[in-house]
Every structure is written in C-alpha cells, then in structure tokens.
Design a protein around this motif. Structure first.
Motif, PDB file in Angstrom:
ATOM      1  N   SER A   1     -20.461  -2.464   7.616  1.00  0.00           N
ATOM      2  CA  SER A   1     -20.484  -1.136   6.997  1.00  0.00           C
ATOM      3  C   SER A   1     -19.616  -1.135   5.734  1.00  0.00           C
ATOM      4  O   SER A   1     -18.765  -2.002   5.540  1.00  0.00           O
ATOM      5  CB  SER A   1     -19.955  -0.083   7.974  1.00  0.00           C
ATOM      6  N   LYS A   2     -19.843  -0.151   4.900  1.00  0.00           N
ATOM      7  CA  LYS A   2     -19.095  -0.045   3.654  1.00  0.00           C
ATOM      8  C   LYS A   2     -17.609   0.160   3.941  1.00  0.00           C
ATOM      9  O   LYS A   2     -16.749  -0.448   3.302  1.00  0.00           O
ATOM     10  CB  LYS A   2     -19.647   1.110   2.817  1.00  0.00           C
ATOM     11  N   ARG A   3     -17.289   1.012   4.915  1.00  0.00           N
ATOM     12  CA  ARG A   3     -15.892   1.278   5.254  1.00  0.00           C
ATOM     13  C   ARG A   3     -15.191   0.015   5.761  1.00  0.00           C
ATOM     14  O   ARG A   3     -14.047  -0.242   5.412  1.00  0.00           O
ATOM     15  CB  ARG A   3     -15.803   2.381   6.296  1.00  0.00           C
ATOM     16  N   ALA A   4     -15.876  -0.785   6.574  1.00  0.00           N
ATOM     17  CA  ALA A   4     -15.280  -2.023   7.089  1.00  0.00           C
ATOM     18  C   ALA A   4     -14.955  -2.977   5.953  1.00  0.00           C
ATOM     19  O   ALA A   4     -13.894  -3.612   5.941  1.00  0.00           O
ATOM     20  CB  ALA A   4     -16.211  -2.683   8.088  1.00  0.00           C
ATOM     21  N   ARG A   5     -15.843  -3.065   4.971  1.00  0.00           N
ATOM     22  CA  ARG A   5     -15.604  -3.944   3.829  1.00  0.00           C
ATOM     23  C   ARG A   5     -14.466  -3.422   2.957  1.00  0.00           C
ATOM     24  O   ARG A   5     -13.699  -4.201   2.402  1.00  0.00           O
ATOM     25  CB  ARG A   5     -16.887  -4.123   3.021  1.00  0.00           C
ATOM     26  N   GLN A   6     -14.347  -2.085   2.831  1.00  0.00           N
ATOM     27  CA  GLN A   6     -13.241  -1.506   2.066  1.00  0.00           C
ATOM     28  C   GLN A   6     -11.902  -1.786   2.745  1.00  0.00           C
ATOM     29  O   GLN A   6     -10.927  -2.173   2.103  1.00  0.00           O
ATOM     30  CB  GLN A   6     -13.429   0.008   1.923  1.00  0.00           C
ATOM     31  N   GLN A   7     -11.872  -1.579   4.053  1.00  0.00           N
ATOM     32  CA  GLN A   7     -10.627  -1.768   4.804  1.00  0.00           C
ATOM     33  C   GLN A   7     -10.226  -3.242   4.882  1.00  0.00           C
ATOM     34  O   GLN A   7      -9.048  -3.556   5.047  1.00  0.00           O
ATOM     35  CB  GLN A   7     -10.767  -1.185   6.214  1.00  0.00           C
ATOM     36  N   TRP A   8     -11.180  -4.140   4.762  1.00  0.00           N
ATOM     37  CA  TRP A   8     -10.924  -5.566   4.831  1.00  0.00           C
ATOM     38  C   TRP A   8      -9.946  -5.991   3.732  1.00  0.00           C
ATOM     39  O   TRP A   8      -8.892  -6.572   3.998  1.00  0.00           O
ATOM     40  CB  TRP A   8     -12.253  -6.300   4.718  1.00  0.00           C
ATOM     41  N   GLY A   9     -10.279  -5.696   2.496  1.00  0.00           N
ATOM     42  CA  GLY A   9      -9.421  -6.069   1.373  1.00  0.00           C
ATOM     43  C   GLY A   9      -8.109  -5.304   1.372  1.00  0.00           C
ATOM     44  O   GLY A   9      -7.046  -5.861   1.074  1.00  0.00           O
ATOM     45  N   MET A  10      -8.177  -4.014   1.732  1.00  0.00           N
ATOM     46  CA  MET A  10      -6.965  -3.195   1.737  1.00  0.00           C
ATOM     47  C   MET A  10      -5.986  -3.671   2.806  1.00  0.00           C
ATOM     48  O   MET A  10      -4.783  -3.783   2.568  1.00  0.00           O
ATOM     49  CB  MET A  10      -7.335  -1.731   1.981  1.00  0.00           C
ATOM     50  N   SER A  11      -6.493  -4.000   3.987  1.00  0.00           N
ATOM     51  CA  SER A  11      -5.622  -4.455   5.075  1.00  0.00           C
ATOM     52  C   SER A  11      -4.984  -5.798   4.744  1.00  0.00           C
ATOM     53  O   SER A  11      -3.800  -6.014   5.033  1.00  0.00           O
ATOM     54  CB  SER A  11      -6.420  -4.578   6.370  1.00  0.00           C
ATOM     55  N   ARG A  12      -5.757  -6.682   4.124  1.00  0.00           N
ATOM     56  CA  ARG A  12      -5.197  -7.975   3.727  1.00  0.00           C
ATOM     57  C   ARG A  12      -4.081  -7.787   2.708  1.00  0.00           C
ATOM     58  O   ARG A  12      -3.036  -8.419   2.772  1.00  0.00           O
ATOM     59  CB  ARG A  12      -6.307  -8.855   3.151  1.00  0.00           C
ATOM     60  N   THR A  13      -4.262  -6.880   1.748  1.00  0.00           N
ATOM     61  CA  THR A  13      -3.246  -6.604   0.740  1.00  0.00           C
ATOM     62  C   THR A  13      -2.006  -5.986   1.364  1.00  0.00           C
ATOM     63  O   THR A  13      -0.879  -6.318   0.981  1.00  0.00           O
ATOM     64  CB  THR A  13      -3.819  -5.679  -0.348  1.00  0.00           C
ATOM     65  N   MET A  14      -2.190  -5.089   2.332  1.00  0.00           N
ATOM     66  CA  MET A  14      -1.042  -4.479   3.012  1.00  0.00           C
ATOM     67  C   MET A  14      -0.221  -5.534   3.749  1.00  0.00           C
ATOM     68  O   MET A  14       1.012  -5.532   3.682  1.00  0.00           O
ATOM     69  CB  MET A  14      -1.501  -3.398   3.984  1.00  0.00           C
ATOM     70  N   VAL A  15      -0.888  -6.446   4.432  1.00  0.00           N
ATOM     71  CA  VAL A  15      -0.180  -7.514   5.149  1.00  0.00           C
ATOM     72  C   VAL A  15       0.548  -8.422   4.154  1.00  0.00           C
ATOM     73  O   VAL A  15       1.705  -8.800   4.368  1.00  0.00           O
ATOM     74  CB  VAL A  15      -1.155  -8.327   6.034  1.00  0.00           C
ATOM     75  N   ALA A  16      -0.100  -8.753   3.038  1.00  0.00           N
ATOM     76  CA  ALA A  16       0.526  -9.599   2.018  1.00  0.00           C
ATOM     77  C   ALA A  16       1.755  -8.915   1.430  1.00  0.00           C
ATOM     78  O   ALA A  16       2.782  -9.563   1.178  1.00  0.00           O
ATOM     79  CB  ALA A  16      -0.481  -9.933   0.921  1.00  0.00           C
ATOM     80  N   ASN A  17       1.688  -7.586   1.215  1.00  0.00           N
ATOM     81  CA  ASN A  17       2.831  -6.844   0.688  1.00  0.00           C
ATOM     82  C   ASN A  17       3.975  -6.818   1.690  1.00  0.00           C
ATOM     83  O   ASN A  17       5.144  -6.894   1.305  1.00  0.00           O
ATOM     84  CB  ASN A  17       2.432  -5.420   0.316  1.00  0.00           C
ATOM     85  N   LEU A  18       3.665  -6.702   2.984  1.00  0.00           N
ATOM     86  CA  LEU A  18       4.714  -6.733   3.997  1.00  0.00           C
ATOM     87  C   LEU A  18       5.412  -8.090   3.992  1.00  0.00           C
ATOM     88  O   LEU A  18       6.640  -8.168   4.062  1.00  0.00           O
ATOM     89  CB  LEU A  18       4.127  -6.457   5.390  1.00  0.00           C
ATOM     90  N   VAL A  19       4.627  -9.158   3.916  1.00  0.00           N
ATOM     91  CA  VAL A  19       5.195 -10.510   3.919  1.00  0.00           C
ATOM     92  C   VAL A  19       6.073 -10.723   2.690  1.00  0.00           C
ATOM     93  O   VAL A  19       7.190 -11.235   2.788  1.00  0.00           O
ATOM     94  CB  VAL A  19       4.067 -11.570   4.001  1.00  0.00           C
ATOM     95  N   GLN A  20       5.588 -10.306   1.518  1.00  0.00           N
ATOM     96  CA  GLN A  20       6.386 -10.471   0.300  1.00  0.00           C
ATOM     97  C   GLN A  20       7.633  -9.600   0.347  1.00  0.00           C
ATOM     98  O   GLN A  20       8.699 -10.013  -0.101  1.00  0.00           O
ATOM     99  CB  GLN A  20       5.566 -10.128  -0.942  1.00  0.00           C
ATOM    100  N   GLY A  21       7.527  -8.402   0.906  1.00  0.00           N
ATOM    101  CA  GLY A  21       8.669  -7.490   0.968  1.00  0.00           C
ATOM    102  C   GLY A  21       9.799  -8.011   1.827  1.00  0.00           C
ATOM    103  O   GLY A  21      10.967  -7.935   1.439  1.00  0.00           O
TER     104      GLY A  21
END
Length: 177
Positions: free
Chosen positions: A58-78
């Motif tokens: 679904s479109k929402r699943a694809r949107q959340q895919w990139g956003m969730s990966r970026t959120m996890v990457a920001n947590l790791v960098q933080g």
C-alpha cells in the motif's frame, strides 16, 4: 520502491538496539532514545544492522518504510555522535550571551530577548555573534535553532539577522536615486 528504506542502518560500536513489538529502543554513549513505528513496517536487528521492511504494497506502507528507517538512523546517530546546529548573528549591535539556562539576545528590538533553553538541548555562545545548539534528538535541536532564528530572520537588503552557518541569503538591490 523506497531508496532510503532499502538501505540498512549500521550500528557503530557502543550502540545497541532492542526491538519489542513496534517499539525500537537505542542505547549509546550519549543516552537512550526510543521510537514507536507504525504497524505498516517490520523492524529487525541482525548482527550489527537494523533492517526496515514494509508489510504490504500500500502507499502508506511504502511511505512509512522510508520514514521509519530515517527515524531509526537518527536515533542511532543521536546516541552515538549527537546533532549540532550553528547560528550566526549579523548586524551592528546584535549579540548573544548565555546566562545560566537563559540565552540573552540583543537584536535591535526595544528590549532584550530572553530565550529559555529547553531540557535535552545544550546551547553555547562561544562568540557574541555565534550560537551553537547541540543535543541527541534531531527534531528538538532543529526546532530550538529555528525558534532562536525566528526572533530576527535575515533580511534581504542588508543581510542583518540570525542565520544558519553557511546559509545563503539572496540579496536585493535597494532603492535607486
């Protein structure tokens, strides 16, 4: 296909990630942060890599895919390096100084601006015309820097105001005689 979501998040040494349900908790030398992902994605930890995959097409699943990966990457960098925003003040008489937990700004207004620094962020003023905002939460660091900049945005005629370091201000020509 999400180009950002496809890339796995690599964990630097000293950082650990635990996933329970849809909650991701990241621990590192600078602290602990967590993130609640939506039900549209699956988050898995393998070796020293965090992988995010969508649960459907679904479109929402694809949107959340990139956003969730970026959120996890920001947590790791933080929690490993932290985030930093630098601001410059330009203008005659414009300056900043830190007094305890309050940033005092002289910006050509009829009064001094007292900006109270929120918890989770450290603000320093190494020079009277320079402000450095640091912290482990990317969103909070960016928001505090934007709130400080909001007091006197750079204007296009003389370039006076608070700007991000290396920000280009498009200059306009003044009135012609």
């Amino acid at each position: 296909m999400s180009r950002i979501g496809k890339k796995p998040v690599e964990l630097p040494s000293g950082v650990s990630v635990s996933v329970s349900g849809q909650t991701v908790e990241v621990k590192g030398p600078k602290g602990t942060h967590s993130f609640n992902a939506t039900d549209d994605v699956t988050i898995e930890v393998q070796d020293n890599v965090v992988a995010v995959t969508p649960r459907g097409k679904s479109k929402r699943a694809r949107q959340q895919w990139g956003m969730s990966r970026t959120m996890v990457a920001n947590l790791v960098q933080g929690v490993s390096d932290g985030f930093k925003k630098e601001l410059e003040i330009q203008g005659v008489g414009y300056r900043a100084q830190l007094q305890g937990n309050v940033l005092k700004l002289n910006l050509g207004l009829s009064h001094d601006v007292d900006f109270t620094v929120p918890e989770g962020v450290t603000v320093t003023a190494p020079k009277p015309t320079q402000i450095v905002v640091e912290g482990t939460d990317a969103q909070l660091v960016g928001q505090v820097a934007a709130n400080i900049r909001e007091w006197r945005k750079p204007e296009p005629y003389k370039g006076k105001g608070i700007r991000y370091k290396d920000e280009f201000i498009f200059r306009k020509e003044g009135k012609k005689k």
